[in-house]
Enzyme design. Structure first.
Site, PDB file in Angstrom:
ATOM      1  N   HIS A 109     -28.468 -97.979   1.958  1.00 43.66           N
ATOM      2  CA  HIS A 109     -28.648 -96.423   1.871  1.00 43.66           C
ATOM      3  C   HIS A 109     -29.972 -96.206   2.687  1.00 43.66           C
ATOM      4  O   HIS A 109     -31.008 -96.510   1.861  1.00 43.66           O
ATOM      5  CB  HIS A 109     -28.618 -95.862   0.883  1.00 43.66           C
ATOM      6  CG  HIS A 109     -28.734 -94.299   0.528  1.00 43.66           C
ATOM      7  ND1 HIS A 109     -27.686 -93.591   0.052  1.00 43.66           N
ATOM      8  CD2 HIS A 109     -29.519 -93.515   1.107  1.00 43.66           C
ATOM      9  CE1 HIS A 109     -27.924 -92.303   0.195  1.00 43.66           C
ATOM     10  NE2 HIS A 109     -29.255 -92.058   0.755  1.00 43.66           N
TER      11      HIS A 109
ATOM     12  N   HIS B   7     -27.196 -94.159  -4.817  1.00 38.53           N
ATOM     13  CA  HIS B   7     -28.329 -94.142  -5.619  1.00 38.53           C
ATOM     14  C   HIS B   7     -28.053 -93.779  -7.140  1.00 38.53           C
ATOM     15  O   HIS B   7     -28.542 -92.273  -7.421  1.00 38.53           O
ATOM     16  CB  HIS B   7     -29.223 -92.946  -4.936  1.00 38.53           C
ATOM     17  CG  HIS B   7     -28.818 -91.991  -4.209  1.00 38.53           C
ATOM     18  ND1 HIS B   7     -27.821 -90.879  -4.791  1.00 38.53           N
ATOM     19  CD2 HIS B   7     -28.750 -91.565  -2.912  1.00 38.53           C
ATOM     20  CE1 HIS B   7     -27.447 -90.140  -4.105  1.00 38.53           C
ATOM     21  NE2 HIS B   7     -28.128 -90.248  -2.739  1.00 38.53           N
TER      22      HIS B   7
HETATM   23  C1  NCD Z   1     -32.595 -87.601   0.968  1.00 42.56           C
HETATM   24  C2  NCD Z   1     -33.359 -86.970   2.434  1.00 42.56           C
HETATM   25  O1  NCD Z   1     -34.486 -86.470   2.377  1.00 42.56           O
HETATM   26  O2  NCD Z   1     -32.449 -86.876   3.398  1.00 42.56           O
HETATM   27  N1  NCD Z   1     -33.690 -87.028  -0.079  1.00 42.56           N
HETATM   28  C3  NCD Z   1     -33.550 -87.814  -1.163  1.00 42.56           C
HETATM   29  O3  NCD Z   1     -34.443 -87.234  -2.010  1.00 42.56           O
HETATM   30  N2  NCD Z   1     -33.075 -88.833  -1.532  1.00 42.56           N
HETATM   31  C4  NCD Z   1     -31.397 -87.201   0.996  1.00 42.56           C
HETATM   32  C5  NCD Z   1     -30.553 -87.733  -0.093  1.00 42.56           C
HETATM   33  O4  NCD Z   1     -30.359 -88.870  -0.027  1.00 42.56           O
HETATM   34  O5  NCD Z   1     -30.367 -86.999  -1.197  1.00 42.56           O
HETATM   35 ZN    ZN Z   2     -30.253 -90.579   0.739  1.00 43.81          ZN
END
Ligand code: NCD
Ligand code: ZN
Length: 345
Positions: free
Chosen positions: A13, A174
């Protein structure tokens, strides 16, 4: 132990962005990782097979000469996604998975799904062809507390989807809660989860106690310490349903440091050093390879990488506080403790 050789890791990811930001961040991932599942939340999002093929070409064009890296492309699921386009992109080797963002859940998710029944034909097609669905597991209802959105998503969205389309292979991405870890452990069929580097290290106090720290703000937001401990247990256990998805999500400092700052931690440069420290502290360095390099390919039905990386322990290794990109400076995740493991060049 002062040396550890493992199969080359993959990142299941990752946000690479586009243009100048892509050029700036890609070498940091390609330096250590063999492959990555590349998130499609560009503006506009990567929805069709043709858009994914074009984005893959831009990533490969941005790869510095002499570096090897394979981007695994993901289609952004919308209520208008055509099941046949998804199946064709999968069959052609263009798209590895499809990403479900509940509309409004995170950065650039406005085109995401509101009515889950509308995407049922796509999910059924994916189940039929064995294409995994990556899920951002948070509800977006404003009446649900932000710290509860993952747990409520499991009950209201994830579990019903799994009942309706039981053959669909799902990656809960996540994960940040004990609830999610327990759910994955208790539901053996067609389910896995990724865990980020930063959620193994920070809890919500790191964001909020003693002053607000925007560089630790990401989505899903870090939870209480008991949840972080559950994530460390899951990641270090060797359980094949848990694997690394860094969710390295670069935003420029001006976009992070403002009244309404962007969500995301940029962990690509120092992720392996951070993880080695976490696994060593748990006394489970022997399971690092499963988490970074073996469990992910197994779930995706891909071979493990044929080459290796070697981690070497010594004097504390430092990383730059921030990197410069053509889009602006991006702050590198600060784990808050010294890192002793470096990736041997
Ligand atoms: C991600 C992003 O900035 O694209 N941000 C994050 O906080 N993880 C988006 C995501 O995966 O939720
Ligand atoms: Zn992400």
């Amino acid at each position: 132990m002062t040396r550890l050789t493992i199969r080359r890791p993959d990142d299941w990811h990752l946000h690479l962005r586009d243009g100048a930001m892509l050029e700036g961040v890609l070498p940091h991932t390609a330096a250590h990782f063999g492959r990555a599942i590349v998130m499609p939340n560009l503006v506009p999002p990567v929805v069709t097979g043709a858009q994914a093929a074009a984005y893959r070409d831009r990533i490969l064009a941005a790869l510095p000469a002499g570096m090897a890296f394979q981007p695994l492309m993901v289609l952004y699921l919308t209520e208008d996604t055509d099941p046949e386009d998804v199946a064709a992109a999968h069959a052609a080797g263009i798209a590895t998975s499809v990403k479900l963002y509940p509309a409004g859940a995170t950065t650039n998710s406005a085109s995401g799904v509101r009515d889950f029944d509308k995407v049922r034909p796509v999910l059924e097609k994916m189940a039929e062809i064995g294409m995994p669905l990556c899920v951002h597991g948070e509800v977006t209802n404003s009446d649900i507390d932000i710290f509860d959105r993952e747990a409520v998503f499991i009950e209201r969205v994830l579990h019903p989807i799994r009942k309706k389309v039981p053959d669909l292979r799902i990656v809960m991405e996540h994960v940040t809660t004990q609830d999610a870890v327990d759910y994955v452990r208790d539901n053996h069929r067609n389910l896995a989860a990724t865990i980020t580097t930063h959620h193994l290290i920070i809890n919500r106090n790191h964001i909020l106690a003693g002053g607000i720290r925007p560089h630790y703000y990401c989505l899903p937001v870090a939870k209480r310490e008991i949840h972080r401990i559950a994530l460390v247990e899951a990641a270090t256990s060797g359980d094949e349903r848990f694997f690394l998805g860094t969710d390295s999500a670069p935003h420029t400092d001006p976009n992070k440091l403002q009244a309404c700052g962007c969500a995301g931690c940029f962990t690509a440069p120092n992720t392996l050093s951070c993880l080695a420290e976490v696994f060593e502290a748990a006394g489970l360095l022997r399971n690092l390879e499963a988490f970074t390099s073996r469990n992910g390919p197994k779930f995706y039905g891909l071979p493990v990488n044929s080459d290796t990386v070697t981690l070497v322990k010594g004097e504390p290794v430092t990383y730059p506080d921030r990197i410069e990109t053509g889009a602006g400076p991006v702050t590198v995740f600060d784990p808050g403790f010294p890192l002793h493991w470096r990736v041997e060049a």
